[in-house]
Enzyme design. Sequence first.
Site, PDB file in Angstrom:
ATOM      1  N   ARG A 122      93.319 -33.179  13.604  1.00 22.81           N
ATOM      2  CA  ARG A 122      93.134 -34.400  14.318  1.00 22.81           C
ATOM      3  C   ARG A 122      93.937 -35.559  13.718  1.00 22.81           C
ATOM      4  NH1 ARG A 122      86.998 -34.659  15.177  1.00 22.81           N
ATOM      5  NH2 ARG A 122      86.725 -32.497  16.343  1.00 22.81           N
ATOM      6  N   GLU A 130      72.619 -30.657   9.277  1.00 27.86           N
ATOM      7  CA  GLU A 130      72.160 -31.213  10.723  1.00 27.86           C
ATOM      8  C   GLU A 130      71.261 -30.443  11.480  1.00 27.86           C
ATOM      9  OE1 GLU A 130      76.559 -31.287  10.945  1.00 27.86           O
ATOM     10  OE2 GLU A 130      76.230 -32.893  12.417  1.00 27.86           O
ATOM     11  N   ASN A 153      73.066 -25.166  19.627  1.00 29.84           N
ATOM     12  CA  ASN A 153      74.254 -26.111  19.771  1.00 29.84           C
ATOM     13  C   ASN A 153      75.095 -25.487  20.827  1.00 29.84           C
ATOM     14  OD1 ASN A 153      76.623 -27.408  19.496  1.00 29.84           O
ATOM     15  ND2 ASN A 153      76.860 -27.544  17.272  1.00 29.84           N
ATOM     16  N   HIS A 197      78.999 -37.762  14.523  1.00 26.31           N
ATOM     17  CA  HIS A 197      78.319 -37.028  13.183  1.00 26.31           C
ATOM     18  C   HIS A 197      77.018 -38.134  12.996  1.00 26.31           C
ATOM     19  CE1 HIS A 197      82.584 -35.609  11.808  1.00 26.31           C
ATOM     20  NE2 HIS A 197      81.991 -34.659  12.440  1.00 26.31           N
ATOM     21  N   ARG A 215      71.529 -29.931  19.895  1.00 31.19           N
ATOM     22  CA  ARG A 215      72.469 -30.797  19.407  1.00 31.19           C
ATOM     23  C   ARG A 215      73.275 -31.183  20.646  1.00 31.19           C
ATOM     24  NH1 ARG A 215      78.336 -30.114  17.482  1.00 31.19           N
ATOM     25  NH2 ARG A 215      78.944 -32.252  16.753  1.00 31.19           N
TER      26      ARG A 215
END
Length: 411
Positions: A249, A393, A7, A188, A99
Site C-alpha cells: 500500500r 491480537e 477472523n 489496528h 475480529r
Amino acid sequence: MLVLVINSGSSSIKYQVREVSTSAENIAPYTSSMPAINERITLEQATVGVEGDQVLTKGLIENIGEGGDIADHAQALDVMAQRLDEALGGRTIDAVGHRVVHGGERFSAPVIVNNEIIRAIERLAPLAPLHNPAAALGLRAVEKKWPGLPQVVVFDTAFHRSLPEKAWRYAIPDSFYRLHGIRRYGFHGTSHDYVTGKAAEFLGAERESFNAVVAHLGNGASVTAIQGGTSVDTSMGYTPLAGLIMGTRSGDVDPSVLTGILTRDRSMSAEELDRILNKESGLAAIGGSNDMRDLTERTEAGDAKAALAMEMAAYRLVKYIGGYHVAVGGMQALIFTAGIGEKGPEFRKLVVDQLSALNIALDDSANAVRSDDIRVISASDSAIPVLVVPTDEERAIAEATAGLVTSRIQS
Ligand code: ADP
C-alpha cells in the site's frame, strides 16, 4: 473458559482456540434471555481478572464460496467444528470472539453479539466492503451452528474512537462526512491498545497518564499517538490505505495524483487505481518486494532499489514519530510491534538512527537480540526508551470475549 477466536474473510476463516482463565467462580450457564451488556464497557474493565495466553489449537480454512472447495461459511464451520473436536479431546467452546474490521462511529469497545449488532455490522459494509459482510456471515454461521453460544465482536477501529475532532476531521466539505461518513477511523486498534497496556505495565507507568508512540509494522502498518493511555491520532484514515508506506500500500499520497491520473488516463477506472494503490504500491513498487526480510537481504547485498524502499518507509515513519511526539506532549516510550517491528532490527535501526534530534539512541546489541519477550532496545542514556512489544491480537480478543461473557453472567 475456552474461547474460539475467529477472523472471517470473504473466502477464508482464520481461527484459534485460547484457554482463558477468569477469576470469576461458579460461572452460571449462559441463557439467551439475558439482556445485552452495556456497549460502553471498556476493554480494560472487561478484562479484569482474565488471562488468555494459552493457544490450544489454530488453523485456517480457505477457498470458501463460489468456485471454492467449501460452499459457504456454514460449511466452513462444519469443517472447523470437526477439527476442533479432534484437537480439543471432548472439551467444548464456551464463547466465540470475532475480529471485525469496522465499527464505524458507533462501536468504541467490544460488545456481546445479538441480531441487532449483526445488522449494525452489515450496515457498516460501505465502509469496509470486503470485511464487514464476511464477518457478519461468520457471526450468523456460528449462531446457526451453535445456537445460544455467546459471541463477542472486537473492532479494529474501536480504540481510535477517542480521537479528538481536530484529528479525525478531513478539511473537505461537511457533506462528505454527513452523507458518506468520510472521516479518519484508524485501524489496528486492538493491537495498539494491547501493546500500550503491556508497555505501560512493563515500565511501571499508570496507563491513565501514559504517553507513547506505537508503530505497528506488519504487511499493513500504522502508527498511533497515545496520550493518557488512549489513542489521540493515528496514521490510517478513512481506510487502511493512509499513512505509512506498507508492503503493497502506498500510504499518504497527494490526492491530486489520483484525480490527475483518472483525468489523464481515461482507460483507468477508479477501481483499478484503488487496486494499484492497495496491492501494487508501497515497498513492492519501490523495492520490488513486499517482504522486509527480502528487502533487508538485498539491501545488504548492495541493491539500490531495496535500500531506497527501506529508506523511504523509515523516513515516512520518522516524520510521524516526530509529529506524534509533539502531539502527545512528549512520549514516554517509542514502541515497535508486529512482524517488522518485532523481528526487523535493521529497519528499527534505520528509524531510530534518525531520531537523534530527540536524543533517542539505540543499543545495537539489545536491538540485535531475537526474542518473543517485551524488551528495551534503546541505549541506557537514551532520552526516551525504545521498546519492542510483541502484539497478540487473538489474545486480546479472547480476553475481551471472556471478560464480557463473564461479567454478563455475573450481572
Ligand atoms: P500481517 O500484517 O500480515 O499480520 P506481520 O505482522 O506478520 O503481517 O508482518 C509481516 C512483515 O514482517 C513482512 O514484511 C515480513 O517480511 C516481516 N518480517 C517477518 N519476519 C521478519 C524478520 N525476521 N526480519 C524482518 N522482517 C520480518
